[in-house]
Scaffold this motif. Structure first.
Motif, short mmCIF file in Angstrom:
data_model
loop_
_atom_site.label_atom_id
_atom_site.label_comp_id
_atom_site.label_asym_id
_atom_site.label_seq_id
_atom_site.Cartn_x
_atom_site.Cartn_y
_atom_site.Cartn_z
N ASP A 110 8.66 4.39 -3.77
CA ASP A 110 7.28 4.75 -3.39
C ASP A 110 7.05 4.31 -1.95
OD1 ASP A 110 4.58 5.30 -3.34
OD2 ASP A 110 4.02 3.49 -4.47
N PRO A 111 6.56 5.21 -1.10
CA PRO A 111 6.36 4.85 0.32
C PRO A 111 5.51 3.60 0.52
CG PRO A 111 6.08 7.21 0.02
CD PRO A 111 6.23 6.61 -1.35
N GLU A 112 4.58 3.36 -0.36
CA GLU A 112 3.73 2.18 -0.25
C GLU A 112 4.51 0.90 -0.55
OE1 GLU A 112 0.14 2.09 0.09
OE2 GLU A 112 0.25 4.20 0.71
N GLU A 113 5.54 1.01 -1.38
CA GLU A 113 6.31 -0.15 -1.82
C GLU A 113 7.73 -0.17 -1.26
OE1 GLU A 113 5.00 -2.59 -3.71
OE2 GLU A 113 3.09 -1.51 -3.63
N ARG A 114 8.05 0.72 -0.35
CA ARG A 114 9.42 0.90 0.13
C ARG A 114 10.02 -0.40 0.69
NH1 ARG A 114 9.56 5.87 3.26
NH2 ARG A 114 9.64 6.78 1.20
N SER A 115 9.29 -1.11 1.51
CA SER A 115 9.86 -2.33 2.10
C SER A 115 10.16 -3.38 1.03
CB SER A 115 8.94 -2.89 3.18
OG SER A 115 7.71 -3.27 2.64
#
Length: 186
Positions: A110-115
């Motif tokens: 998920d782009p919001e959780e990528r890191s």
């Protein structure tokens, strides 16, 4: 696996194959140069949304590199040529696998959780790889080829996991197509 290749390559080359110590530093340098060239010529051309074939290619290439390495028994012009071909396949396979692993994580996270996902993935990879230094050291004491046999087995497991991943992905895709068809008005 790259830790196994990096750590135990020089051991098998010097102690079993008989490469002189003065030549040992040349091989990792050549492998690094090959990896850089391959990154800009082959790996940069990989379609980030069609990763199945590159994954299999990476597994096959790295396996071929390790099989060639453990097939060399002594030094000579032909054997040095096989060692360089082995380095090429290993460099290609590992570069593809490492790049595709990062791409898969970036694509499916998920782009919001990528890191967070990438940090957890990197931590898991490091934690799982910790015992392999010891295991390969024990295996190397038994036979200099065994760390590479273990790498080949791990590559086979990776190829199997890839097959399961893409089969499940295809089944999920076909199920969603069926549900869309069933929901469509007739």
């Amino acid at each position: 696996m790259s830790m196994i290749g990096t750590t135990f390559w020089q051991i098998i080359a010097s102690r079993r194959i008989g490469v002189p110590d003065t030549l040992l530093p040349v091989f990792p340098m050549v492998k690094s140069v090959m990896a850089i060239i391959l990154f800009f010529t082959v790996i940069s051309k990989i379609d980030q949304y069609r990763l199945k074939k590159p994954l299999y290619g990476g597994f096959v290439s790295a396996t071929a590199g390790y099989l060639l390495l453990i097939s060399v028994k002594n030094t000579g012009i032909l054997e040095y040529a096989v060692l360089f071909v082995s380095l090429f396949f290993e460099a290609l396979g590992m570069a593809v696998l490492n790049t595709v692993r990062e791409s898969l994580a970036a694509i499916y996270a998920d782009p919001e959780e990528r890191s967070v996902v990438l940090a957890i993935l990197q931590t898991i990879v490091m934690l799982v790889s910790i015992p392999f230094g010891y295991i390969c050291g024990v295996l190397s004491d038994i036979s200099k080829e065994l760390p590479f046999v273990l790498s080949i087995a791990l590559l086979a497991l990776g190829a199997l996991a890839t097959a399961v991943f893409y089969r499940n992905k295809q089944e999920a895709s076909s199920l969603s197509d069926v549900s869309v068809t069933e929901d469509s008005p007739v």
